[in-house]
Every structure is written in C-alpha cells, then in structure tokens.
Design a protein around this motif. Structure first.
Motif, PDB file in Angstrom:
ATOM      1  N   TYR A   7       0.833  -1.195   0.000  1.00 20.17           N
ATOM      2  CA  TYR A   7       0.000   0.000   0.000  1.00 20.17           C
ATOM      3  C   TYR A   7       0.872   1.251   0.000  1.00 20.17           C
ATOM      4  N   TYR A   8       0.402   2.257  -0.753  1.00 21.61           N
ATOM      5  CA  TYR A   8       1.085   3.540  -0.818  1.00 21.61           C
ATOM      6  C   TYR A   8       0.091   4.650  -0.478  1.00 21.61           C
ATOM      7  N   ASN A  10      -0.660   8.395  -1.467  1.00 19.93           N
ATOM      8  CA  ASN A  10      -0.375   9.434  -2.456  1.00 19.93           C
ATOM      9  C   ASN A  10      -0.890  10.776  -1.943  1.00 19.93           C
ATOM     10  N   GLN A  32       4.755  10.411  -2.709  1.00 16.88           N
ATOM     11  CA  GLN A  32       4.208   9.085  -2.409  1.00 16.88           C
ATOM     12  C   GLN A  32       4.985   8.465  -1.262  1.00 16.88           C
ATOM     13  N   LEU A  34       5.464   4.869   1.074  1.00 13.29           N
ATOM     14  CA  LEU A  34       5.201   3.457   1.240  1.00 13.29           C
ATOM     15  C   LEU A  34       4.727   3.213   2.669  1.00 13.29           C
TER      16      LEU A  34
END
Length: 204
Positions: A7-8, A10, A32, A34
C-alpha cells in the motif's frame, strides 16, 4: 488490508480555486509514501475530551491527556509539540514559497519563453520577509477541537506586493493536528515556485 498487498499513500497539493496565474485544480506538488504497516481499527473510535488551553503573555499552550502543543504568540509559530513527553516538532510551520532554481529555471530561453527565475527574483521570492498579522485561538466543543488561526504576510522589502497566508491548526483531544493553509498572491506577482511549510524536527 489484504495479505501480500503493498500500500502507498499518495499526497497532492492542488489549487482549490482559480488564480490569475493558474487554473482551479492545478497541481503544485505530489509525493508518495510506502506504508509499512496498515493500522487496524477495532470497534468504534472513542472520542477524547476537548484539549485544554493555557494562555500567557507570549505563549498559548494546548494540552491533552498525552500531548502538549505550544505556540509563540509573537511569531505565530508552533515552537514545541510533544507526545508522552517526547518532543516531535521543535518549530514550525513556517511558510515556504521558494526553492533553489534548477538549470531549466535559469535558462535564458525555453521553447521561446523567457526563464522563470527572472520573474521569481523580480517578485522578491528569494528574499521574502515574514510578518505576523493576526493570531487567534478558540475552543470548538461541538468539534472536540481547539482551533489556532495564524495570519501572516510575506513580502520582499523592495517589492510593493506580497503574499497573504493563513494557517488554521485543528487540534483534537488525541493530539492530532490538521493544518489548513490558504495563500493569496497579490496581483502582479509571478507564479509561486513552491507552496509548503517548514518544520524543525529534533536532531536536525
């Protein structure tokens, strides 16, 4: 949260409305992150009591069960934020509207257009001086928050126009601080090379 998934987060900074130098929705910045761990929620989130506020001649201190946030009334800056006695922020959030130019910014001609560095320096963005215009705080029991509103004006000493900025801090009972930043560039100035804030963290 699904096993094996990455999952990131943004993040985007967009123009909320149109200005003379950009359209509504113009993207200034993106990044972004992590997410190493996805927090899990169990049951209904409990509502913490509204933070308390202590006021002195030069400070406003907002406290909750496990945190403390201190604003300097003369500068409007958050000069200390601590959770469980550990300092996480030493100073901020200071308005940041300039960045070092790149080779593209300083080129004489780009596709037939003059470089933006000349416009930036003509608008005084490389020598902005910050002045506190207003400092207010209030408790909002209906929201369970303390609101701290800081108004500033940034202007170069040799340029008659400047930037009006307001930062609204929302502090809830769990120590979460949300910042809402509004800025207005006065007519005649160039587009901003950067929109952001600077925070000083311990050890930096």
């Amino acid at each position: 949260d699904k096993p094996g998934c990455v999952y990131y987060l943004n993040c985007y900074v967009l123009a909320r409305e149109a200005f003379f130098w950009c359209e509504k929705g113009h993207e200034f910045f993106r990044t972004q992150f992590l997410l190493d761990e996805i927090p899990q929620r169990y049951g209904q989130e409990t509502v913490s009591p509204i933070p308390s506020v202590q006021e002195t001649a030069d400070r406003v201190v907002v406290r909750g069960e496990c945190f403390e946030a201190v604003w300097n009334r003369e500068t409007g800056l958050l000069e200390r934020y601590a959770v469980n006695g550990k300092v996480l922020v030493e100073s901020g959030a200071r308005e940041n509207f300039y960045r070092p130019p790149t080779s593209i910014d300083s080129s004489n001609i780009i596709d037939g257009a003059l470089c933006v560095l000349k416009d930036w320096k003509g608008s005084g963005y490389d020598r902005l001086e910050r002045n506190l215009v207003s400092f207010q705080y209030s408790q909002a029991p209906g929201l369970g928050e303390v609101l701290v509103r800081v108004g500033t004006r940034l202007q170069a000493p040799d340029v008659p126009r400047g930037i009006r900025c307001e930062i609204l801090y929302r502090v809830d009972g769990r120590g979460r601080i949300t910042m809402e930043i509004t800025q207005a560039v006065e007519q005649g100035l160039s587009h901003l090379p950067r929109i952001g804030v600077q925070l000083v963290l311990p050890g930096f």
